[in-house]
Write an enzyme that holds these catalytic residues in place. Structure first.
Site, PDB file in Angstrom:
ATOM      1  N   ASN A   1       0.811  -1.217   0.000  1.00 57.94           N
ATOM      2  CA  ASN A   1       0.000   0.000   0.000  1.00 57.94           C
ATOM      3  C   ASN A   1       0.853   1.280   0.000  1.00 57.94           C
ATOM      4  OD1 ASN A   1       0.881   0.561   2.604  1.00 57.94           O
ATOM      5  ND2 ASN A   1      -0.858  -0.477   3.552  1.00 57.94           N
TER       6      ASN A   1
ATOM      7  N   CYS B   1      -8.008  -2.503  -6.256  1.00 56.74           N
ATOM      8  CA  CYS B   1      -7.219  -2.607  -5.026  1.00 56.74           C
ATOM      9  C   CYS B   1      -8.172  -2.224  -3.911  1.00 56.74           C
ATOM     10  CB  CYS B   1      -5.992  -1.717  -5.102  1.00 56.74           C
ATOM     11  SG  CYS B   1      -6.299  -0.043  -5.685  1.00 56.74           S
ATOM     12  N   SER B   2      -7.854  -1.233  -3.088  1.00 55.82           N
ATOM     13  CA  SER B   2      -8.835  -0.819  -2.080  1.00 55.82           C
ATOM     14  C   SER B   2      -9.799   0.189  -2.685  1.00 55.82           C
ATOM     15  CB  SER B   2      -8.127  -0.216  -0.871  1.00 55.82           C
ATOM     16  OG  SER B   2      -7.253  -1.163  -0.311  1.00 55.82           O
ATOM     17  N   ASP B   3      -9.267   1.358  -3.021  1.00 52.99           N
ATOM     18  CA  ASP B   3     -10.139   2.370  -3.598  1.00 52.99           C
ATOM     19  C   ASP B   3     -10.045   2.421  -5.123  1.00 52.99           C
ATOM     20  OD1 ASP B   3     -11.302   3.275  -1.231  1.00 52.99           O
ATOM     21  OD2 ASP B   3      -9.496   4.427  -0.745  1.00 52.99           O
ATOM     22  N   GLY B   4      -9.092   1.710  -5.656  1.00 54.60           N
ATOM     23  CA  GLY B   4      -9.001   1.632  -7.113  1.00 54.60           C
ATOM     24  C   GLY B   4      -8.436   2.879  -7.752  1.00 54.60           C
ATOM     25  N   TRP B   5      -7.609   3.624  -7.027  1.00 55.91           N
ATOM     26  CA  TRP B   5      -7.025   4.792  -7.684  1.00 55.91           C
ATOM     27  C   TRP B   5      -5.502   4.840  -7.580  1.00 55.91           C
ATOM     28  CZ3 TRP B   5     -10.887   7.801  -4.267  1.00 55.91           C
ATOM     29  CH2 TRP B   5     -10.484   7.754  -2.929  1.00 55.91           C
ATOM     30  N   ASP B   6      -4.895   3.886  -6.925  1.00 57.39           N
ATOM     31  CA  ASP B   6      -3.439   3.867  -6.875  1.00 57.39           C
ATOM     32  C   ASP B   6      -2.866   2.661  -7.628  1.00 57.39           C
ATOM     33  OD1 ASP B   6      -3.039   6.210  -5.313  1.00 57.39           O
ATOM     34  OD2 ASP B   6      -3.814   5.127  -3.594  1.00 57.39           O
TER      35      ASP B   6
ATOM     36  N   LYS C   1      -5.410  10.432  -6.925  1.00 54.62           N
ATOM     37  CA  LYS C   1      -5.441  11.648  -6.111  1.00 54.62           C
ATOM     38  C   LYS C   1      -4.099  12.377  -6.169  1.00 54.62           C
ATOM     39  CE  LYS C   1      -6.961   9.916  -2.152  1.00 54.62           C
ATOM     40  NZ  LYS C   1      -7.454  10.210  -0.804  1.00 54.62           N
TER      41      LYS C   1
END
Lengths: 625, 540
Positions: free
Chosen positions: A275, A338-343, A380
């Protein structure tokens, strides 16, 4: 400005990071946008410009006999060590930089005050360079299976997604909305890339809110529809880019991952990318190791190992490679999250597309790729790059890792990328500079609210204007391997420390000569000569002579001025490259007479250049070494 | 002839050969006195033509009725032979083992190699001390060519002609030779035109525990220095090791007796430590299953790059003394045949643009390695795989080549040759059809008539078609000294050599072809303008 108390300090020492005997003295200027160091030397002053937005850390060390040390670490990995004679000045500069490097609101970012010499029309056109609808059309979307949905118009369903999203035709709006409610931050499965050859798709989303047992029929339906949208495969992969342990831990918080029993025809797998916090710590360790004075080789290698940085890079590239394999070779669709799908999702989807599609390996295509997978899908940037004074735990080098992965690919495949390392470094520089509007904010919604496109300039037009600088001279789009799906070798020994990124500004550790520059200058020259030749041909035509006669062995009829033109072109070669075009026309308009003998010479001279021209037609080249 | 006794079986059918990057082939395996051949008989080309001397180690294992022989070569390549029949397999293995480890130099392949090409004689006479002296005398007359070592009477490991200072006569040299280990009295290695300073090399002085002196030696070294100028002695042993050497009769130049000479101890590893380093490095490179962490830690544990860094750093120091400080340098360790030569040759590459040309580099190898008596026969007897108990093996020359490669990668436009050139030298130093790297010194070569009976590698390498292969298309003569960066971030693993058999070279080769293509098409234009376009920057 309010934050600047001391705009100018003299007699400042600037220490070299690696050799202690190489310090310089100069003047420090503080402006509203930059910190400028002007070296005071006899032979023309050298300057270092540091943009406030690039400053990651400013440290004031304890006072020494010679003055007060100020250490500045930048987001582009510049580390600079000043010694300011008076503590008071140092204190002022330090405080100003603290404020200036961490603006509290977007309006303070440089992009909103940056005014290059451009007309309003040019500025507006800059924002029209990339149109993602065109890009999806290039992928042959919409087609009879995939369509554009307006479900997210006004950011109603997901505020971090773009308004225009592509989904299978077979899913209705209620299904999408239902699915989005079951996904973290409402980030429902949407199309990222469509591989037309095999009808297979890369889709992306965030983790499901499955907890230990929750289900959502709409979400199941959604995945089913994506899987069915691919007629060539009876199943679809769901790739969770997190380590399994992290995903399991998320279940306790009501999130988690897809249960294979609930979703028909999916094959679920974890790929284990760490992460953002692990990545941040890892890069910090790399920087610490690199900054060590008198570093030994053992400490360097073991520091590199313990930082884990290359391990993370490999993990990302491994994931992208397996994604490209699934789509390109098996012809199966893949849903990545992934978790939020933006990294991690952005990293893997964009690198996967880059491996699959040669277009993304061109200068323009790479912009499109970043626009598509990073900017519009809500990576982000503001938080990850620390654009504003915010939570330091949100900062993470996710985009840097992506750029580094691309660099590793350019090293492995030196001839299939139109751009060179320079391009990657330039983009990385401006992701952090906040000079252009593209990366400001965290998502499209924020950018619209800020009126980015009305108030700032686009990086893409700047890059296109300078694109000659970024060309890889060894590139050949016609090579068979340039058109194929790339299959990188990810055996450990292929991963190297990227000196040109992490030591960009430490010239002492770089090769003293650059292959790239040298080849570029030669290709540039070839182009120039080619242009000259064309001009000369045109001249000949004008004078009533067929151009082929120049190359033929037939008797050559006197042509006035040609000898001078040739001489002119020779002189031209010796002179600066850029001046050619205009001067040439001036020179060739001069008058001159020519005898028969000179004519032969001239013919010989001309035919000498011929093989070069022929070679050039075979393909422009490029290279990274 | 004894060869036939060693060949237990000369021909085996249906042998399957697997090698890196090539599809497996089945064919007939033949063992000759110097080669391992495999022919599939499809077409008239052999699939394999391997010099037995190149084999470093073999391993055999059995699966069912057939045996698999793993052949590990000195050039680091690994290949497999699947041989039907246990007995055949055993015979093949035995034959290879005995033929690849022949002790007698006279039986080695260079003495039997008779190529068809004409005019292969000139290689032996290309680079002579006489020629070196002629060049030197254009710039200075302080030095003379001495034949004191005629018939190798004074020093076994020096050539017959050496360059020494004119202030010392042959009688004094004989006395000095007795005071220096193995008779290696100080000789000129390099004269730096710009400053007039020199690099000399020798072996350690035999001062012993009692601090024995030799007036002639002291006078010789004093004469080399300009009055009121200083000189540096770079001793590549640690201070402690140098002191310990005294017990065994060796020693160092003491400050009181060599007034203007300042001694610097800079320790360079030698011998077994280097050999083990190479073994570890190659082992790490051959394991494709390593995780990144494991790979990095193995790379670190091998210490190979640390050795490279050390040697390069001290070579820079020596060059800096001569070029920047304007002082002369004497370099030695105990014998003066290993790390001393690394330093003297690297310093010349840094300082002298001639050494960065193909001819100049060949001359450097000849002068500073072959004629200077680097014991190639001992050092290169086995490479990274051998199970034989190491005796005198050490990759001293390979470290030198690696340092050269590091400089090529930092100054890609300043060398006339490319890494391929270095790789060829590496291969031939360990196993060759040419006589150049045979024996340990000129005397041995003389005794065995190497120059009369074998062919020099330079004869082959200087043929135009061969030269083309290792030309660097980016080359542009750079008359400045080139100062490499020795920061750990700047030194890289020499992938072209160490990962040569583990990574397909296809993409890199294509890139190089394209570079050739671009540069050649540029060169064909009437007036090259490269000088203005990319004047090499040079700073340190």
């Amino acid at each position: 400005m309010e934050h600047i108390r001391t705009p100018k300090v003299e007699q400042v020492k600037c220490l070299d990071r690696f050799s202690s005997n190489k310090s310089t003295t100069g003047t420090l200027h503080l402006t509203t946008t930059h910190l400028i160091y002007r070296e005071s030397t006899t032979s023309g002053p050298k300057e270092i410009w540091i943009m406030h937005h690039h400053i990651a850390v400013v440290e004031k060390l304890s006072l020494t006999a010679v003055g007060c040390p100020l250490v500045i670490q930048c987001k582009n990995f510049r580390v600079i060590h000043f010694i300011i004679p008076r503590e008071r000045d140092c204190h002022d500069i330090f405080n100003s930089l603290l404020k200036l490097s961490r603006p509290v609101k977007y309006d303070d970012l440089y992009a909103f005050s940056y005014t290059p010499k451009k007309t309003e029309y040019e500025r507006t056109m800059g924002w029209k360079i990339i149109n993602l609808n065109d890009e999806y059309q290039r992928m042959r979307i919409p087609n009879d299976i995939w369509q554009l949905t307006d479900v997210n118009r006004g950011y109603k369903v997901c505020d971090t997604y773009p308004t225009e999203v592509y989904v299978p035709r077979s899913v209705s709006k209620p299904i999408i909305v239902g699915s989005s409610k079951f996904r973290s931050k409402g980030r429902f499965p949407a199309l990222s890339y469509f591989f037309d050859q095999k009808q297979a798709a890369i889709c992306r989303c965030s983790q499901p809110l499955s907890g230990f047992s929750a289900r959502c029929l709409e979400d199941e339906h959604m995945l089913q529809a994506i899987s069915k949208a691919n007629p060539n495969s009876h199943f679809m992969y769901v790739m969770d880019t997190r380590p399994k342990l992290n995903a399991m831990a998320n279940r306790a918080a009501g999130k988690g991952y897809e249960n294979e029993d609930n979703y028909s025809n999916i094959r679920f797998k974890f790929v284990g990318i760490e992460n953002i916090h692990v990545m941040r710590a890892s890069l910090q360790k790399v920087n610490e190791v690199c900054g060590t004075k008198e570093l030994s080789l053992s400490d360097f290698l073991s520091g590199l190992e313990s930082s884990g940085w290359l391990r993370h890079i490999k993990a990302v590239l491994d994931a992208a490679t397996s994604l490209a394999k699934a789509v390109g070779h098996e012809g199966a669709s893949v849903l990545v999250h992934c978790s939020d799908g933006w990294d991690r999702t952005a990293q893997v989807c964009s690198l996967g597309s880059l491996l699959l599609d040669p277009y993304y390996r061109t200068i323009k295509g790479f912009m499109v790729l970043i626009e598509k997978d990073w900017i519009t899908f809500g990576h982000k940037f503001a938080d990850r790059c620390g654009q504003l004074d915010g939570d330091p735990k949100e900062i993470s080098p996710v985009f840097t890792q992506f750029i580094e992965c691309v660099w590793h690919l350019t090293e492995q495949f030196p001839r299939v990328f139109e751009y060179s390392e320079t391009y990657l470094l330039e983009i990385h520089e401006h992701v952090h500079s906040c000079q252009f509007g593209n990366f400001i904010g965290n998502c499209q919604k924020e950018r619209e609210e800020m009126k980015i496109q009305q108030r700032t300039h686009s990086l893409w037009s700047f890059l296109l204007e300078n694109q000659r600088k970024y060309l890889n001279p060894l590139y050949d789009s016609n090579l068979p391997c340039a058109r194929e799906v790339l299959q990188p070798n990810t055996v450990s020994f292929n991963f190297k420390f990227w000196r040109c990124m992490y030591h960009q500004f430490d010239i002492t550790v770089h090769p003293r000569q650059s292959q790239l520059t040298r080849i570029l200058s030669f290709t540039e020259q070839n182009k120039q000569l080619e242009m000259e030749a064309k001009k000369l041909e045109e001249q000949i035509i004008k004078l009533g002579q067929k151009p082929c006669a120049v190359y033929s062995k037939e008797p050559f009829h006197p042509v006035s001025r040609l000898s001078q033109m040739l001489k002119a072109s020779e002189i031209m070669c010796k002179e600066e490259q850029q001046t050619t075009m205009k001067n040439n026309s001036i020179r060739t308009s001069e008058d001159g007479n020519i005898s028969g003998d000179e004519c032969k010479e001239l013919k010989a001279a001309f035919s000498k250049t011929e093989p070069m021209l022929v070679n050039l037609e075979l393909g422009m080249a490029k290279m990274t070494c | 002839m004894e060869f036939s006794e060693l060949i237990k079986t000369s021909k085996v059918d249906h042998v399957l050969l697997s090698r890196p990057f090539l599809p497996p082939v089945k064919g007939t395996l033949c063992i000759t006195s110097h080669h391992l051949l495999l022919s599939s008989r499809a077409g008239d080309k052999e699939e394999l033509w391997l010099l037995l001397r190149n084999i470093d180690a073999i391993e055999k294992r059995y699966t069912g009725s057939s045996g698999i022989i793993t052949i590990k070569c000195k050039d680091l390549c690994i290949m497999y032979l699947e041989i039907p029949g246990m007995e055949e397999c055993l015979n093949v293995a035995k034959s290879i083992e005995s033929l690849s480890s022949l002790e007698s130099i006279r039986h080695m392949y260079p003495f039997f190699y008779r190529p068809k090409e004409p005019n292969l004689q000139e290689g032996w006479n290309l680079f002579t001390p006489e020629e070196q002296f002629t060049k030197l005398s254009l710039h200075t007359d302080n030095w003379r060519l001495s034949y004191v070592n005629k018939e190798f009477a004074v020093c076994l490991s020096y050539p017959e002609a050496v360059i020494v200072h004119k202030a010392v006569d042959d009688a004094a040299l004989k006395i000095i030779a007795c005071f220096r280990q193995s008779g290696r009295f100080p000789v000129l290695s390099y004269h730096h035109k710009r400053t007039g300073m020199v690099i000399m090399r020798s072996s350690q002085p035999l001062t012993g525990a009692n601090g024995k002196r030799c007036k002639e030696d002291e006078q010789y070294l004093a004469a080399v220095l300009h009055p009121d100028k200083k000189g540096y002695i770079i001793d590549t042993r640690s201070t402690q090791a140098a002191h310990q050497a005294k017990v065994k009769g060796g020693g160092f130049e003491s400050k009181t007796k060599y007034h203007n000479w300042k001694r610097l101890h800079r320790s360079i590893e030698r011998g077994r430590v280097l050999q083990e380093s190479l073994i570890k490095l190659v082992d790490a490179c051959n394991d494709q299953s390593n995780s990144i962490d494991r790979w990095l830690s193995k790379l670190e544990a091998s210490k190979w790059l640390s050795h490279v860094k050390t040697v390069l750093t001290i070579a820079c120091l020596a060059a800096q003394c001569v070029d920047r400080e304007g002082v002369s340098v004497l370099i030695h360790d105990s014998e003066g045949r290993d790390s001393t030569l690394q330093l003297t040759s690297l310093a010349q590459i840094i300082l002298d643009p001639d050494c960065r040309t193909i001819d100049g580099f060949q001359a450097l190898i000849e002068r500073e390695w072959l004629q200077a008596g680097h014991p190639f026969q001992h050092r290169c007897a086995s490479s990274a795989y051998s199970h034989a108990k190491p005796k005198q093996e050490a990759p001293v020359f390979l470290i030198f080549l690696d340092c050269c490669w590091q400089m090529i990668s930092q100054f890609p436009c300043s060398f006339q040759f490319n890494e391929h050139f270095l790789i060829i030298l590496f291969e031939h130093a360990y196993a060759s059809c040419f006589g150049t790297f045979l024996c340990n010194n000129e005397k041995e070569r003389f005794t065995l008539n190497v120059k009369e009976q074998t062919i020099s590698i330079w004869s082959r390498m200087n043929r135009p078609c061969e030269r083309k292969q290792y030309m660097n298309p980016l080359y542009e003569r750079n008359n400045l000294a080139i100062w490499p960066s020795v920061a750990p971030q700047s030194l890289q693993l020499w992938q072209g050599l160490f990962l040569r058999w583990n990574r397909s070279p296809e993409h890199q080769n294509e890139a190089w072809e394209q570079i050739h293509h671009i540069m050649e098409s540029s060169r064909r234009k009437p007036h090259p303008t490269s000088a203005q376009l990319s004047a090499p920057k040079e700073d340190y």
